[in-house]
Design an enzyme around this catalytic site. Sequence first.
Site, PDB file in Angstrom:
ATOM      1  N   HIS A 213     -23.676  25.583 -34.350  1.00 31.89           N
ATOM      2  CA  HIS A 213     -23.566  26.617 -33.322  1.00 31.89           C
ATOM      3  C   HIS A 213     -24.788  27.513 -33.255  1.00 31.89           C
ATOM      4  O   HIS A 213     -25.137  28.017 -32.189  1.00 31.89           O
ATOM      5  CB  HIS A 213     -22.257  27.383 -33.473  1.00 31.89           C
ATOM      6  CG  HIS A 213     -21.100  26.573 -32.993  1.00 31.89           C
ATOM      7  ND1 HIS A 213     -20.317  25.836 -33.848  1.00 31.89           N
ATOM      8  CD2 HIS A 213     -20.673  26.291 -31.741  1.00 31.89           C
ATOM      9  CE1 HIS A 213     -19.424  25.161 -33.129  1.00 31.89           C
ATOM     10  NE2 HIS A 213     -19.615  25.424 -31.858  1.00 31.89           N
ATOM     11  N   GLU A 455     -12.168  16.143 -28.377  1.00 30.15           N
ATOM     12  CA  GLU A 455     -13.189  16.358 -29.406  1.00 30.15           C
ATOM     13  C   GLU A 455     -12.903  15.570 -30.678  1.00 30.15           C
ATOM     14  O   GLU A 455     -13.649  15.684 -31.647  1.00 30.15           O
ATOM     15  CB  GLU A 455     -13.243  17.840 -29.789  1.00 30.15           C
ATOM     16  CG  GLU A 455     -13.485  18.763 -28.629  1.00 30.15           C
ATOM     17  CD  GLU A 455     -13.749  20.188 -29.066  1.00 30.15           C
ATOM     18  OE1 GLU A 455     -14.909  20.517 -29.293  1.00 30.15           O
ATOM     19  OE2 GLU A 455     -12.774  20.962 -29.207  1.00 30.15           O
ATOM     20  N   ASP A 479     -18.358  17.833 -31.457  1.00 29.75           N
ATOM     21  CA  ASP A 479     -17.330  17.599 -32.474  1.00 29.75           C
ATOM     22  C   ASP A 479     -16.894  16.141 -32.505  1.00 29.75           C
ATOM     23  O   ASP A 479     -16.645  15.594 -33.573  1.00 29.75           O
ATOM     24  CB  ASP A 479     -16.115  18.500 -32.215  1.00 29.75           C
ATOM     25  CG  ASP A 479     -16.347  19.883 -32.778  1.00 29.75           C
ATOM     26  OD1 ASP A 479     -16.823  19.971 -33.932  1.00 29.75           O
ATOM     27  OD2 ASP A 479     -16.082  20.866 -32.071  1.00 29.75           O
ATOM     28  N   CYS A 526     -19.148  18.445 -22.037  1.00 28.54           N
ATOM     29  CA  CYS A 526     -19.826  19.734 -22.241  1.00 28.54           C
ATOM     30  C   CYS A 526     -20.485  19.858 -23.604  1.00 28.54           C
ATOM     31  O   CYS A 526     -20.913  20.946 -23.981  1.00 28.54           O
ATOM     32  CB  CYS A 526     -18.861  20.892 -22.002  1.00 28.54           C
ATOM     33  SG  CYS A 526     -17.489  20.928 -23.160  1.00 28.54           S
TER      34      CYS A 526
END
Length: 591
Positions: A213, A455, A479, A526
């Site tokens: 992240h 995910e 993920d 995404c």
Amino acid sequence: MSHVDVTIEGIAVSPGIGIGQACVLSTPDIDTGQGRMLSASVPAAGRHTARNVDAELARIEEAVTQAIADLQALRAQTEARLGANEAAIFDAHRMMLEDPEFRSAIDARIREEGAGAEAAVQNTADQYIALFDAIDDEYLKARAGDVRDIASRLLRLLTSGAQDTAVLPNQVTHPLFGQTILIAEELSPSDTVSLDPVNVAGIATVRGGATSHAAILAKSLGIPAIAGAADLLQQARFEDTVIIDGDAGIAILRPSPETTALYENRQEEQRRILRELESQKGQPSVTLDGCAIELFGNIGSPSDVQAVLENGGEGVGLFRTEFLFMERSRPPTEDEQYDAYRQVAEAFGEKPVTVRTLDAGGDKELPYLDLPTEDNPFLGLRAIRLCLAHPNLFETQIRAILRAGVHGNLRMMLPMINTVDEVRQAKAIIDKVKGDLKRDGVSFCADVPLGIMIETPAAALHADALAEEVEFFSIGTNDLIQYTLACDRGNPDTASLYTPYHPAVLSLISASIQSANRAGIPVGLCGEAASDEKLIPVFLAIGIDSLSMAAGFIPRTRAAIRRSRCEQPEGYIEALLQLPDAAAVEMYLEM
Ligand code: PEP
Ligand code: MG
């Protein structure tokens, strides 16, 4: 003797070239002298051990004064960048530091117990934390998080010594630092979100990967970054010139003037390409054979909206709301959230804005929730699991989303869904919240579409059943890759194994898109792979409807779509999925 550049190989995590002066941060555990350790990012510098009372009191005085000054600067920066609500936390911290009782408790430990400054801070903080924790009031409990933050700030200052090189991550944004290359063991998402690209020209960390992240935030801030740079952390000295090549995943330490000139030219060339892409902004994202693909932006707060609009984003495909919950000592209130969602909804008008419900856990910690330490946080109480385990937190967010839905075209998306039951539980909570809002006479949008992220391999393989429950899918490849390949998204040692090109990953993406197409619901993607130019023709051929990415990647993705075709020769995808490994897939895509 001719100059030889020192080239350090890492992995590419955020593209672009950054040239600047090194600012080295290290992340040792802070020893408070009491057998207690508190981990925090601190500058590489010595630690005082003297037990002279006057000297220790003077050190406390100096650290508190500096901490107050830092908090004031941080407050001003945060208000300018994120708004007054987000900045308010720093006032609360400053007030606590100025609180005479807190201060005299620290001083008393030095005077009366002969404690060193670090131990006095830690023990006083522990005492306050225990007091707050024992109170049966959510707001007061959250004050324990404030005390932890303040203690860690003071301890970082105390352990940084009086060296000129003492720099904390948040001080890097100081204009005096100019073009800084930040070098650290690891940056947390909250460290990264507070960086200012005007001052930070590049980032090199030891830990982290292209989809950790912190890396995602670096990308959205447009800061070139590499990970796996242990040698750089060891060898770089304060103010050494460093080049970060975020495309090749290398750093060059103390480059020759010729090398610097070469990279400056590349930087200029990249800027020229960007300007050219910007000039194509108004063009539709349609393939050569006429398929229209929606191009959305990924955002983490209302302050990211402008960049999405400027880059021609057709909406928001992923609003990572967890960033509203970070850098604070308690969760945002319903009204604070409502304001944030409303701002984004209004900015996009008719265009869709997909608000993902809180995806905390994993590498996105919320210290105020006081969750137990987990052996495998990415496999633990993360995302939807955390929300279902904390229904109050979840209900507050849903209320805010449904209320903000009145002001635009909002969609709600649940992260890390594995089972139909999780969706049904979430739906039951959403229905309850709708009932509450109705009963309370609060205006809200009753038909905000509900979607899920795909995910995990379980979700991809079970996508037909999940598609029956929801109105859209969005594939989260960051993920999906880590869970499919059993490969941590933030570990540079396994970075070469972590790839979207593995045929198993592509098979799961394909299965998810096909399930959505069969069910007649829209499906987007995404994760970071959405802007991978090699994969775009694959996603198009399988039947993706939209792609969502950091704003800065929208123009080049639009150009790539306009060069691509939806239709591929018969058997193209089937043959791709039969290839033996990622390398073969990459070669196939380059043919
Ligand atoms: C993903 O996993 O691909 C995703 C978009 O979610 P995040 O990166 O926030 O985990
Ligand atoms: Mg994810």
